[in-house]
Motif scaffolding. Structure first.
Motif, PDB file in Angstrom:
ATOM      1  N   LEU A  74       0.806  -1.218   0.000  1.00  0.00           N
ATOM      2  CA  LEU A  74       0.000   0.000   0.000  1.00  0.00           C
ATOM      3  C   LEU A  74       0.841   1.270   0.000  1.00  0.00           C
ATOM      4  O   LEU A  74       1.891   1.317   0.643  1.00  0.00           O
ATOM      5  CB  LEU A  74      -0.921   0.022   1.222  1.00  0.00           C
ATOM      6  N   GLU A  78      -2.724   5.122   2.222  1.00  0.00           N
ATOM      7  CA  GLU A  78      -3.595   3.956   2.394  1.00  0.00           C
ATOM      8  C   GLU A  78      -3.142   3.080   3.559  1.00  0.00           C
ATOM      9  O   GLU A  78      -3.955   2.412   4.185  1.00  0.00           O
ATOM     10  CB  GLU A  78      -3.674   3.152   1.101  1.00  0.00           C
ATOM     11  N   LYS A  81      -4.771   4.407   6.745  1.00  0.00           N
ATOM     12  CA  LYS A  81      -6.190   4.041   6.749  1.00  0.00           C
ATOM     13  C   LYS A  81      -6.361   2.555   7.054  1.00  0.00           C
ATOM     14  O   LYS A  81      -7.225   2.155   7.849  1.00  0.00           O
ATOM     15  CB  LYS A  81      -6.807   4.374   5.395  1.00  0.00           C
TER      16      LYS A  81
END
Length: 141
Positions: A74, A78, A81
Motif C-alpha cells: 500500500l 492507504e 487508513k
C-alpha cells in the motif's frame, strides 16, 4: 465427522473461487484444521476449547502475515487508513466475543460459554484472515 465434512466442503468452495494467496492460505491451514477436528471430536470439553483456541492462534498468525504483506503493497496514505481499519476490527472482535460469552453464559451456563465463545472468536478471526487474503490477491492483479 459432520464438522469435518462441512469444513471440507467450505474449503473446496473457497478454493474454487479464490486467488493464489488465498488458495495457499487455505491449503496451509487444512492440516491445522484437521488437528483441531481431533480435539473437537474427542468429546472432552477442555480438548474442544483448546482445539478452537489453538486453531484461532494459527489463523491469527496467518492473518498477521497477510496484513504485513498488504502493508508492504500500500501507498503511505492507504497504509494509515488500513492500520486504523485493522485496529477497529481488533476492538470489534473483542467486543463481539465478550458479548457472545455473556450471552452464552446466561443461556448455557459458564461451562459452555467458554467453548462457544472460543468458536465464535475462531470464526471471526478466520473470516478476517480470508478477507485480507482476498484483498492481497486483488492488490497483486
Amino acid at each position: 465427522m459432520r464438522k469435518l465434512l462441512i469444513v471440507g466442503l467450505l474449503l473446496l468452495g473457497t478454493i474454487a473461487f479464490a486467488g493464489k494467496y488465498e488458495n495457499e492460505l487455505t491449503e496451509r491451514m487444512k492440516a491445522v484444521e484437521e488437528k483441531a477436528q481431533v480435539g473437537w471430536d474427542s468429546g472432552v470439553r477442555a480438548d474442544m476449547i483448546n482445539a478452537s483456541l489453538d486453531l484461532d492462534t494459527e489463523w491469527e498468525k496467518e492473518m498477521n502475515k497477510v496484513y504485513d504483506l498488504i502493508l508492504k503493497k500500500l501507498p503511505a496514505k492507504e497504509k494509515v487508513k488500513f492500520k486504523v481499519e485493522q485496529q477497529k476490527w481488533i476492538k470489534d472482535r473483542e467486543t463481539k466475543v465478550q458479548k457472545a460469552y455473556d450471552k452464552y453464559e446466561a443461556e448455557e451456563g459458564p461451562r459452555m460459554a467458554g467453548e462457544l465463545a472460543a468458536n465464535d472468536r475462531l470464526s471471526i478471526t478466520k473470516d478476517r484472515a480470508l478477507q485480507l487474503a482476498k484483498k492481497y490477491d486483488k492488490l497483486n492483479k
